[in-house]
Design an enzyme around this catalytic site. Sequence first.
Site, PDB file in Angstrom:
ATOM      1  N   GLU A 176       0.830  -1.204   0.000  1.00  0.00           N
ATOM      2  CA  GLU A 176       0.000   0.000   0.000  1.00  0.00           C
ATOM      3  C   GLU A 176       0.873   1.265   0.000  1.00  0.00           C
ATOM      4  OE1 GLU A 176      -3.691   2.190   2.383  1.00  0.00           O
ATOM      5  OE2 GLU A 176      -2.655   0.516   3.317  1.00  0.00           O
ATOM      6  N   LYS A 213      -2.769  -2.027  -2.820  1.00  0.00           N
ATOM      7  CA  LYS A 213      -3.828  -1.126  -2.362  1.00  0.00           C
ATOM      8  C   LYS A 213      -3.367   0.284  -2.688  1.00  0.00           C
ATOM      9  CE  LYS A 213      -6.701   0.145   1.602  1.00  0.00           C
ATOM     10  NZ  LYS A 213      -7.234  -0.264   2.921  1.00  0.00           N
TER      11      LYS A 213
END
Length: 295
Positions: A176, A213
Site C-alpha cells: 500500500e 492497495k
Amino acid sequence: MNLAQLERMKNDSGFIAALDQSGGSTPKALAIYGIPKEAYADETEMFQMVHEMRTRIMKSPAFTKERILAAILFEKTMDQKVDGKYSADYLWDVKGILPILKVDKGLLDLENGVQLMKPITDLDALLIRAKDRHIFGTKMRSVIKEANPAGVKAIVDQQFELGKAIAAAGLIPILEPEVDIHTPNKAEAEVLLKQEILEHLKTLDTSSQFMFKLTIPDVDNFYEAVIQNPNVIRVVALSGGYSREAANEKLARNPKLIASFSRALTEGLKVNQSDEEFNAVLDQSIQSIYEASIK
C-alpha cells in the site's frame, strides 16, 4: 496457502473491508462512531471499545461474503475473539470472508516527499503468529506526499522488499504505497509510482503473487497495466479521505479496481443506533461500495 481462499480472492466479486485502525487512528474512528476520548480511561479500554465496534460490524447480517471478499484486521483484533472464535476464524468459518492482517508499525517522518514505514522488527515472529491464526495475507502502508522520484523509489523499494519476505512466508502481501489525495501534483506522483511498481514487478519470479492497495487515480484506468500483470492477484483502492459518495463515484470509473475502504465503509455508523438502524446503514454502505467495485 489455502487454495480455496486464493481462488476466491482471484475470481469472486466484492470488495475488501478495512477494519484495521491502529493506536494512532483508533481515537478518531471511535469519535466518529460516537465514543469520545473521555469514555475510556486508557489504551486497554480504547482497544476493547473498538473491538466491540468491529465485532458489531462483522456480526451484522449485512456483512456477508456475497459482497465482501476480505476484511483487514489490526494485530490486536487478530488475537481477540468473536463469538468464541479468533477473529480470522470467525470471518472465514462463519462468514466466508478472507482475513488479512495489517503488519506495519506506522510511518517515519517526511523525507524526500514521502513517509516510509517504521522498521517492522518483529516481522518474522508476526508472520508465524499470523499463520497460526489462519491469516490469508498482509497489508502495509506508506505515504507519498510529493512527486519526488527519489522518495517514490524508496517507498516502492521498501514495499517490495517486505512483500517478498511475506510471500516467502506463505502469505499474500498487499503493498500500500498511498498517494495522499491532497498532494498538489498527485497525477505526477502517480506516474512515478506506476513506473516504479511495473519495474519492480519485472524482478519477481513467475510464482510470486502480490496485491496492491492504491489511491484512486486521477486518470481513469491508470493502473490497468498493474491489474493485468501476471504476478498481481488483485488491485484494490483506498478511500483516502474522500467521502463514500465521492470515493464510489471515482472508483466506478476504474473497471477491475475494487474497494478497500475504511472510513468510507463505516460512515454513518453510530454506537447509539439500534441494531436495526445500524444494520440498515451498514447495508446501504456495503451495497453502494459493492456496486462501485463491480462496474
